[in-house]
Design an enzyme around this catalytic site. Structure first.
Site, PDB file in Angstrom:
ATOM      1  N   ASP A  84       3.351   9.315  -0.690  1.00  0.00           N
ATOM      2  CA  ASP A  84       2.231   8.540  -0.191  1.00  0.00           C
ATOM      3  C   ASP A  84       1.891   7.417  -1.153  1.00  0.00           C
ATOM      4  OD1 ASP A  84       0.455   8.030   1.806  1.00  0.00           O
ATOM      5  OD2 ASP A  84      -0.492   9.998   1.738  1.00  0.00           O
TER       6      ASP A  84
ATOM      7  N   HIS B 162       0.819  -1.205   0.000  1.00  0.00           N
ATOM      8  CA  HIS B 162       0.000   0.000   0.000  1.00  0.00           C
ATOM      9  C   HIS B 162       0.863   1.270   0.000  1.00  0.00           C
ATOM     10  CE1 HIS B 162      -3.558   2.387   0.575  1.00  0.00           C
ATOM     11  NE2 HIS B 162      -3.121   2.881   1.715  1.00  0.00           N
TER      12      HIS B 162
END
Length: 536
Positions: free
Chosen positions: A207, A6
């Protein structure tokens, strides 16, 4: 086996700084399908595999070839549950936000979220566009995280000081430019903030995805929607093209982007948000799951009758240690099976069940394939194992690999096996004589010994274990605790792993790894010795 990361995967020049970089890549490459949120992370990963391990990569097909295996690398951005978020937004009461234009920021307390950069950009915005003074509010929600760690405590202090300084610099008696909330927010309340804010503003420095932007889009159920402003370093940047992007390191550019978002016409806002919502509904969390599983199912394993028999053979067994390599018709297969606990269950008294007739027939069937070489390893004597199996053209290994018989006539017996039998027998006598109890069970397994104390009264067990453990160590055996028992083993510089390598080398030669695939199945810690040898 699939693996999804992720978070961002770095470029080779950064990743190579990690001392254990090669081990990390080798571990990840044990999976068959590897997924990332962004295409650039896929490219970074494949580049690291090529530079670090010398893997052959194909960017177009998204594949990495490592030790003869083809691993699929997929770009599969994660989504959110749009329906749930829409329902929460409808159910959330009016939160009575400021009558001013509301810029919303929701961030976990983390240095990669770039909250200080966001605050500095908002300060620059108020300096550059004084016409927005007393007309706009930044509602910054900061969610506590890792509050016991010093680096996060320092980050919290930095944010607190920035908020105080900016509010002191621009605030008036009836207007506070930054409304600062530091607490956990319930999903229903958060959906209301998303729904009613004019701009959602997040500025991560790096991110993997940042699902907050997708949550904001899913919550925009009003006819006059807001504007999404996001950092170009967020993983969501690749798919949410209708958002406005900024570089948080450039606070002037970010301030200009804020102004554009606050002054955007309703028609443009509707067009951008409709496209974002349409894509968000299509590529939601359910799609992410199904797409990843589809990639798993499309992995091209060439199943044939032989492999289906293997599956059936172990349909009712739990294989604790199992290594499967892609099998092609041109390859040879070495199938190595542990007997006790894998092929037949172990009973409570330490004995094993009788080999089922159906399993016996399957072994005979497997052994009939020309390119399949079957080995069965037992902790018992090799002659007894042969009688139990009753098949001539397979490889037998007794006493956990201290004895080996290969159909081509090769026989191996470890030089210390005879002495080992004598030492174990001597240890058994010593234990029986010195533990002064008739309720302990001593099982001589030939290559090791089991001291079972489950029938000894509870109040005497601890003392008995101490005494028995001391006797075992005095005889220079290793002691390993088990369920109500002690295992006594003598290390001979030989293991199941070395036995398997010996077998593979004898059958296929020293270059066996080039054209032989190996399946090893076992059920306990003793079988880990095989997996420490890098061949599966």
């Amino acid at each position: 086996m699939g693996f999804f990361l992720h978070t961002p995967f770095p470029q080779w020049e950064v990743f190579r700084l990690i001392p254990w970089a090669n081990l990390m890549l080798q571990g990840i490459l044990e999976c068959d399908v590897i997924g990332f949120n962004a295409k650039r992370y896929c490219l970074n990963f494949m580049d690291c595999c090529r530079e670090s391990l010398g893997c052959k990569i194909d960017v177009d097909s998204g594949t990495v070839i490592h030790v003869g295996r083809t691993i699929k690398v997929v770009h599969n951005p994660i989504g959110v549950s749009n329906r749930d978020l829409e329902n929460l937004a409808r159910e959330s009461p009016d939160l009575e936000l400021s009558k001013n234009l509301v810029i919303l920021g929701v961030d976990r307390l983390d240095y990669i979220r770039g909250v200080p950069y966001k605050l500095n950009a908002f300060e620059r915005f108020l300096e550059m566009y004084p016409e927005f003074l007393e007309k706009v509010v930044l509602l910054q929600i900061l969610i506590p995280s890792r509050t016991s760690q010093a680096i996060y405590q320092e980050l919290k202090k930095t944010i607190d000081k920035l908020v105080g300084r900016i509010n002191g610099k621009f605030g008036t008696h009836d207007w506070v430019p930054i409304q600062y909330i530091y607490k956990f927010i319930l999903p229903k309340e958060l959906a209301g903030y998303y729904r009613d804010s004019h701009v959602y503003f997040f500025t991560p420095l790096s991110d993997g995805m940042n699902l907050r932007g997708k949550e904001y889009v899913a919550s925009q159920i009003k006819s006059s929607p807001g504007v999404l402003i996001m950092s170009q370093f967020s993983g969501a940047e690749e798919e949410m093209k209708e958002a406005l992007f900024c570089n948080p390191h450039d606070i002037t550019e970010t301030a200009e982007t804020l102004k554009r978002g606050l002054t955007m016409s309703e028609d443009e806002r509707v067009l951008r948000m409709n496209n974002l919502r349409r894509r968000g509904k299509k590529y939601d969390i359910q799609y992410w799951k199904e797409n990843f599983m589809k990639a798993m199912n499309n992995k091209q394993f060439k199943w044939n009758q032989m492999e289906q028999l293997i599956q059936f053979l172990f349909a009712k067994r739990t294989l604790v240690y199992y290594s499967y390599c892609e099998f092609e018709k041109k390859d040879k297969l070495a199938l190595v099976l542990d007997y006790e606990g894998t092929m037949v269950p172990i009973l409570e008294n330490g004995e094993v069940e009788k080999l089922p007739a159906k399993t016996k027939q399957l072994i005979e069937k497997l052994s009939s394939y020309k390119d399949v070489h079957l080995t069965i390893i037992s902790e018992g004597d090799i002659e007894n194992l042969k009688k139990l199996i009753g098949c001539d053209n397979i490889i037998y290994a007794g006493h956990n690999g201290l004895q080996i018989n290969i159909p081509n006539g090769t026989k191996f017996t470890h030089i210390e096996l005879t002495n080992l039998h004598k030492k174990i027998s001597s240890l058994a006598v010593s234990l029986k004589k010195n533990t002064s109890t008739s309720k302990a069970t001593i099982i001589n397994k030939g290559c090791y010994l089991i001291f079972n104390y489950q029938n000894i009264p509870e109040e005497l067990q601890e003392y008995t274990v101490q005494v028995a453990g001391g006797i075992i160590k005095k005889n220079k055996f290793e002691v390993t605790p088990g369920p109500k028992c002690l295992y006594a083993r003598l290390r001979l510089g030989w293991s199941k792993g070395r036995a398997v390598i010996f077998i593979l080398t004898q059958i296929f030669g020293y270059d066996w790894d080039d054209n032989v695939k190996v399946i090893y199945a076992g059920n306990d810690q003793n079988d880990e010795e095989v997996f420490r040898v890098n061949y599966c």
